[in-house]
Scaffold this active site. Structure first.
Site, short mmCIF file in Angstrom:
data_model
loop_
_atom_site.label_atom_id
_atom_site.label_comp_id
_atom_site.label_asym_id
_atom_site.label_seq_id
_atom_site.Cartn_x
_atom_site.Cartn_y
_atom_site.Cartn_z
N TYR A 34 4.02 7.22 -11.54
CA TYR A 34 4.88 8.40 -11.30
C TYR A 34 5.57 8.82 -12.62
O TYR A 34 6.72 8.47 -12.86
CB TYR A 34 5.97 8.08 -10.28
N ASN A 39 13.04 13.81 -7.26
CA ASN A 39 14.37 14.21 -6.81
C ASN A 39 15.21 13.04 -6.30
O ASN A 39 16.26 12.70 -6.88
CB ASN A 39 14.17 15.29 -5.74
N TRP A 40 14.79 12.39 -5.20
CA TRP A 40 15.70 11.37 -4.65
C TRP A 40 15.66 10.09 -5.47
O TRP A 40 16.64 9.36 -5.55
CB TRP A 40 15.56 11.18 -3.15
N ASP A 41 14.54 9.83 -6.16
CA ASP A 41 14.51 8.69 -7.08
C ASP A 41 15.58 8.85 -8.14
O ASP A 41 16.26 7.89 -8.54
CB ASP A 41 13.15 8.61 -7.80
N GLY A 163 9.72 12.25 1.77
CA GLY A 163 9.66 11.08 0.89
C GLY A 163 8.97 9.90 1.55
O GLY A 163 8.73 8.89 0.91
N ASP A 165 5.77 9.46 2.80
CA ASP A 165 4.54 10.24 2.75
C ASP A 165 3.58 10.06 3.93
O ASP A 165 3.15 11.02 4.54
CB ASP A 165 3.77 9.91 1.47
N TYR A 345 2.33 1.21 2.20
CA TYR A 345 3.22 2.31 1.83
C TYR A 345 4.29 2.58 2.90
O TYR A 345 5.09 1.71 3.18
CB TYR A 345 2.31 3.51 1.58
N TRP A 346 4.28 3.74 3.53
CA TRP A 346 5.36 4.03 4.48
C TRP A 346 4.95 3.73 5.93
O TRP A 346 5.56 4.22 6.87
CB TRP A 346 5.79 5.50 4.33
N GLU A 388 8.07 -1.53 -6.02
CA GLU A 388 8.28 -0.23 -5.35
C GLU A 388 8.66 -0.46 -3.88
O GLU A 388 9.55 0.19 -3.35
CB GLU A 388 6.99 0.59 -5.44
C1 2M8 Z 1 6.09 8.68 -3.29
O1 2M8 Z 1 5.61 10.01 -3.18
C2 2M8 Z 1 4.82 10.65 -4.19
C3 2M8 Z 1 4.73 12.12 -3.83
O2 2M8 Z 1 6.00 12.68 -3.85
C4 2M8 Z 1 3.43 10.10 -4.34
O3 2M8 Z 1 3.02 9.21 -3.60
O4 2M8 Z 1 2.73 10.60 -5.22
C5 2M8 Z 1 7.13 8.48 -2.17
O5 2M8 Z 1 7.41 7.12 -2.00
C6 2M8 Z 1 8.40 9.26 -2.48
O6 2M8 Z 1 9.39 8.97 -1.54
C7 2M8 Z 1 8.91 8.94 -3.87
O7 2M8 Z 1 9.98 9.79 -4.18
C8 2M8 Z 1 7.81 9.09 -4.94
C9 2M8 Z 1 8.25 8.56 -6.30
O8 2M8 Z 1 8.78 7.26 -6.19
O9 2M8 Z 1 6.63 8.37 -4.55
#
Ligand code: 2M8
Length: 420
Positions: A34, A39-41, A163, A165, A345-346, A388
């Site tokens: 990433y 945003n929320w990170d 968030g 996903d 993941y989620w 993560e």
């Molecule tokens: C994850 O999401 C991104 C897309 O926004 C991805 O998988 O590419 C999610 O866990 C999201 O909540 C988080 O903000 C982001 C970066 O950690 O990764």
């Protein structure tokens, strides 16, 4: 149980991770996987920095708000520098803000941390937070204008917006989408992380199809609302905005800002939150706005109610039931459901940020489960590092490593040295 020297070393490692991921004014979630500002990170990063560098904490939030669109929307990704290790990039998103960005938002946690950081050092923070407050107000107003359903709940318009996903809540709404025309594309995430821990191709085709849909109308809120088949009223967005809106109001009152309208909006969000109560599940749940169908999922988002100031005995019973099955934090999906996948993941893993939002909410309402949620999170990080996310059954670290928000939650809350 470690001794205090070990915890001091973990604190130092968490600070090192924040510096490692600092790109000058903003922090990436982790290198490679990433490489942009999320945003929320970023709001969580500010919470982490605030434990040892107040100025850097405010800079993080200030940089986030430089991406705010004229509509008030604050994008979920800011592409400060193009990096081909991530897909989809700015060329696919075609955001229309002041800097290259995505076209959707993320849970509105920034005001929660703005208040917390301000209250930690009001004198030094006053000017900084005064400048941010109107921007946060505009963002929250945009949520009320474009993301509420008829009952007052906040909706997600793309699975990435909440968030969370690939959470099972989106399975049925995504199934209704035929991702025609998506064509060939190369995912980058699966070259960084084991594909078994990531969303499937079925999910990704629909994620990209929805991005293309938004870009096709220039991310015009009204046009997109009329054509988007994905609109789900969601506990993540609703409970978090309700909590953040209460914080925005408290902050505005402390600063002497114009808070007109916020109390009324809080009442709308409270009604919206109540509308997410699924009477069959006996828990808060996501609701497909297009079909009216419930997702039928007890998830970590259900347990965000306390943070929003909503107590509920039956939801607490679900929390007790779920926590009895795990050892390393609140699972993102019910471990007794056939859809639970502890490493994907989620769809099952435990996330430090959700644990924090749930645990701090429980603590604020004086609920006895608060300490347990924090202890689980502490155990996950002290035994398995700053991953993560974690397998909630074994604690196995999953996804990316040296992760910003896990380090931040450690410093601000999970470490025995934390003040939170
Ligand atoms: C994850 O999401 C991104 C897309 O926004 C991805 O998988 O590419 C999610 O866990 C999201 O909540 C988080 O903000 C982001 C970066 O950690 O990764």
């Amino acid at each position: 149980m470690k001794d205090m020297a070990d915890y001091d070393a973990l604190d130092a490692e968490a600070r090192r991770i924040l510096h490692l991921n600092d790109r000058g004014g903003y922090t990436v979630p982790t290198d490679g996987l990433y490489p942009y500002q999320w945003n929320w990170d970023s709001a969580f990063a500010a919470f982490g920095f605030a434990q040892f560098d107040l100025d850097r904490a405010w800079v993080e939030l200030e940089t986030l708000m430089t991406g705010q669109w004229a509509s008030g929307m604050v994008p979920h990704i800011l592409f400060h520098q193009v990096d081909d290790r991530y897909f989809p990039g700015p060329d696919v998103w075609q955001g229309v803000g002041p800097i290259p960005s995505s076209g959707i938002t993320q849970p509105a946690v920034a005001a929660i941390f703005a208040r917390l950081i301000y209250e930690q050092a009001p004198e030094e923070s006053r000017d900084r937070v005064m400048a941010l407050w109107p921007k946060l107000r505009a963002w929250h107003r945009w949520f009320m204008d474009w993301r509420t359903d008829d009952a007052g709940a906040i909706c997600v318009t793309h699975p990435w917006e909440a968030g969370r996903d690939n959470t099972p809540e989106w399975d049925a709404p995504l199934k209704r989408i035929d991702p025609q025309g998506v064509g060939e594309y190369t995912r980058r995430d699966t070259s960084h992380v084991d594909p078994a821990m990531r969303p499937t191709k079925f999910d990704y085709d629909r994620y990209i199809w929805l991005v293309n849909l938004g870009a096709s109308v220039g991310w015009d809120d009204a046009k997109l609302k009329a054509i988007n088949p994905f609109r789900v009223a969601d506990p993540t967005m609703t409970f978090i905005l309700l909590r953040a809106h209460r914080d925005l109001l408290a902050l505005g009152e402390a600063l002497g800002c114009d808070t007109a309208g916020i109390a009324d909006e809080i009442a709308v969000l409270e009604a919206g939150a109540r509308s997410l109560w699924n009477p069959e599940l006996r828990c808060f749940d996501a609701r497909d706005v297009v079909t009216g169908d419930w997702a039928g999922c007890v998830s970590s988002a259900s347990f965000l109610c306390w943070g929003a100031g909503i107590d509920d005995a039956e939801t607490a019973a679900h929390l007790d039931r779920v926590m009895a099955k795990v050892q390393y934090g609140v699972p993102s999906h019910d471990p007794e459901s056939p859809r639970f996948e502890p490493k994907r993941y989620w769809r099952g893993p435990s996330w430090a940020i959700m644990n924090y939002l749930i645990g701090s909410g429980l603590a604020a309402m004086g609920k006895p489960q608060a300490d347990m949620v924090r202890d689980h999170t502490r155990a996950a990080i002290e035994h398995h590092g700053f991953a993560e996310y974690f397998d909630p059954l074994t604690g196995d670290p999953a996804g990316g490593s040296t992760f910003t928000w896990t380090a931040a939650v450690w410093l601000g809350w999970a470490s025995p040295n934390a003040r939170g």
